[in-house]
Motif scaffolding. Structure first.
Motif, PDB file in Angstrom:
ATOM      1  N   ALA A 124       1.010  -1.311  -0.193  1.00 42.87           N
ATOM      2  CA  ALA A 124      -0.302  -0.066  -0.356  1.00 42.87           C
ATOM      3  C   ALA A 124       0.801   1.105   0.446  1.00 42.87           C
ATOM      4  O   ALA A 124       0.588   2.394  -0.618  1.00 42.87           O
ATOM      5  CB  ALA A 124      -1.199  -0.031   1.428  1.00 42.87           C
ATOM      6  N   ILE A 125       2.015   1.004   0.197  1.00 46.10           N
ATOM      7  CA  ILE A 125       2.936   2.293   0.756  1.00 46.10           C
ATOM      8  C   ILE A 125       3.479   3.109  -0.045  1.00 46.10           C
ATOM      9  O   ILE A 125       3.468   3.872  -1.261  1.00 46.10           O
ATOM     10  CB  ILE A 125       3.886   2.473   1.578  1.00 46.10           C
ATOM     11  CG1 ILE A 125       2.871   2.257   3.362  1.00 46.10           C
ATOM     12  CG2 ILE A 125       5.028   3.343   1.860  1.00 46.10           C
ATOM     13  CD1 ILE A 125       3.672   1.949   4.465  1.00 46.10           C
ATOM     14  N   LEU A 126       3.329   1.086  -1.291  1.00 44.43           N
ATOM     15  CA  LEU A 126       4.633   1.758  -2.579  1.00 44.43           C
ATOM     16  C   LEU A 126       3.384   1.917  -3.495  1.00 44.43           C
ATOM     17  O   LEU A 126       3.635   2.865  -4.663  1.00 44.43           O
ATOM     18  CB  LEU A 126       4.964   0.492  -2.668  1.00 44.43           C
ATOM     19  CG  LEU A 126       6.200   0.489  -1.850  1.00 44.43           C
ATOM     20  CD1 LEU A 126       7.010  -1.661  -2.606  1.00 44.43           C
ATOM     21  CD2 LEU A 126       7.205   0.511  -2.712  1.00 44.43           C
ATOM     22  N   ALA A 127       1.833   1.608  -3.114  1.00 39.09           N
ATOM     23  CA  ALA A 127       1.194   1.939  -4.181  1.00 39.09           C
ATOM     24  C   ALA A 127       1.118   3.614  -4.165  1.00 39.09           C
ATOM     25  O   ALA A 127       0.546   4.889  -4.991  1.00 39.09           O
ATOM     26  CB  ALA A 127       0.182   0.971  -4.554  1.00 39.09           C
ATOM     27  N   LEU A 128       0.723   3.962  -3.157  1.00 33.42           N
ATOM     28  CA  LEU A 128       0.822   5.746  -2.663  1.00 33.42           C
ATOM     29  C   LEU A 128       1.766   5.780  -3.098  1.00 33.42           C
ATOM     30  O   LEU A 128       1.670   7.472  -3.716  1.00 33.42           O
ATOM     31  CB  LEU A 128       0.029   5.419  -0.924  1.00 33.42           C
ATOM     32  CG  LEU A 128       0.040   7.199  -0.346  1.00 33.42           C
ATOM     33  CD1 LEU A 128      -1.200   7.625  -1.497  1.00 33.42           C
ATOM     34  CD2 LEU A 128      -0.639   7.077   0.929  1.00 33.42           C
ATOM     35  N   LEU A 129       3.422   6.146  -2.498  1.00 31.81           N
ATOM     36  CA  LEU A 129       4.499   6.968  -2.739  1.00 31.81           C
ATOM     37  C   LEU A 129       4.966   6.641  -4.482  1.00 31.81           C
ATOM     38  O   LEU A 129       5.640   7.611  -4.375  1.00 31.81           O
ATOM     39  CB  LEU A 129       5.411   7.050  -1.722  1.00 31.81           C
ATOM     40  CG  LEU A 129       4.650   7.193  -0.375  1.00 31.81           C
ATOM     41  CD1 LEU A 129       6.254   6.740   0.655  1.00 31.81           C
ATOM     42  CD2 LEU A 129       4.072   8.285  -0.136  1.00 31.81           C
ATOM     43  N   VAL A 130       4.332   5.418  -4.773  1.00 31.35           N
ATOM     44  CA  VAL A 130       5.791   5.797  -6.267  1.00 31.35           C
ATOM     45  C   VAL A 130       4.337   5.684  -7.387  1.00 31.35           C
ATOM     46  O   VAL A 130       4.848   5.835  -8.390  1.00 31.35           O
ATOM     47  CB  VAL A 130       6.552   4.498  -5.677  1.00 31.35           C
ATOM     48  CG1 VAL A 130       7.100   3.904  -7.476  1.00 31.35           C
ATOM     49  CG2 VAL A 130       7.102   4.639  -4.692  1.00 31.35           C
ATOM     50  N   GLY A 131       3.537   4.453  -6.751  1.00 35.80           N
ATOM     51  CA  GLY A 131       1.961   4.327  -7.717  1.00 35.80           C
ATOM     52  C   GLY A 131       1.839   5.404  -8.795  1.00 35.80           C
ATOM     53  O   GLY A 131       1.701   6.212  -9.319  1.00 35.80           O
TER      54      GLY A 131
END
Length: 244
Positions: free
Chosen positions: A39-46
């Motif tokens: 979820a953090i990767l999706a929010l901050l990167v995606g």
């Protein structure tokens, strides 16, 4: 992970109902640990990458994605250390306390018992009439009573982790205030000193079989640095004798 079937349960002398609440707690914590980083990767990167691509800047999107990927790594570490780790510790310790109370209150007197919360909560007891009682993730948090003939193997395993700490010495200048000073100068190189420490963790593996020629299951009991404690419990289980 294999699950115990009804036919296998019928071959066990006693099997108490599962601890539904504890099983749900473990499942929930494992899902939180698995999906929070995603979820953090999706929010901050995606989102930044997709936004950049939609605005027609592929190069800019890739650059932002790289920077935010590094940022996301730090955020994940912080969330694990500050939120997920402490929450898991509190909930698993509470579950281990509950399981410890259960194995200490068995209908048959016990000679020794142990509970743990590292990895996943669990508890074990050895009864005076020669049964090993296990309740952990391998038993689906049911209270499983094992006879001597159902224990396939008991062994102590260990993992060694090497941690290296490096200390860097400073640099010193002798002579003038600067290399171009009146008296000149000489600068010594800094020194580095590395110290490697080996940390060993021990755990006990109990492999058991509920029916003849059936599946073999494994219960893992962590002992951290207490290798002697793991050896002693291994010897106790290996030397089990049934009472008359």
């Amino acid at each position: 992970m294999n699950t115990i079937t009804e036919s296998e349960q019928s071959n066990v002398e006693r099997i108490a109902p599962p601890n539904v609440d504890i099983r749900a707690t473990v499942d929930q914590m494992e899902k939180i640990a698995q999906y929070t980083p995603l979820a953090i990767l999706a929010l901050l990167v995606g989102f930044p990458v997709i936004s950049g691509i939609l605005h027609g800047s592929i190069g800019g999107a890739l650059f932002i994605g790289f920077i935010m990927f590094i940022v996301a790594g730090f955020v994940i570490k912080i969330v694990n250390a500050v939120v997920i780790g402490p929450m898991q510790t509190v909930r698993y310790k509470r579950a281990a306390t509950t399981l410890a109370g259960q194995v200490q209150a068995l209908p048959t007197p016990t000679s020794l018992w142990r509970s743990w919360w590292t990895g996943a909560p669990g508890a074990l007891a050895i009864t005076r009439d020669g049964h090993v009682v296990i309740v952990d993730r391998s038993t689906d948090y049911s209270q499983l009573w094992l006879g001597q003939g159902q224990i396939v193997n008991v062994s102590v395993e260990r993992e060694a982790t090497q941690i290296t700490n490096t200390k860097h010495g400073g640099r010193f200048t002798f002579g003038g205030a600067s290399s171009g000073g009146l008296f000149g100068g000489y600068t010594t190189g800094g020194r580095s000193k590395s110290t490697t420490t080996t940390v060993e963790t021990a755990f006990l593996e109990i492999r058991y079989q509920l029916e003849r020629n059936g599946s073999v299951y494994t219960s893992v009991i962590p002992f951290s640095a207490d290798r002697r404690g793991a050896d002693e419990l291994c010897a106790a289980i290996t030397r089990i004798e049934h009472g008359n």
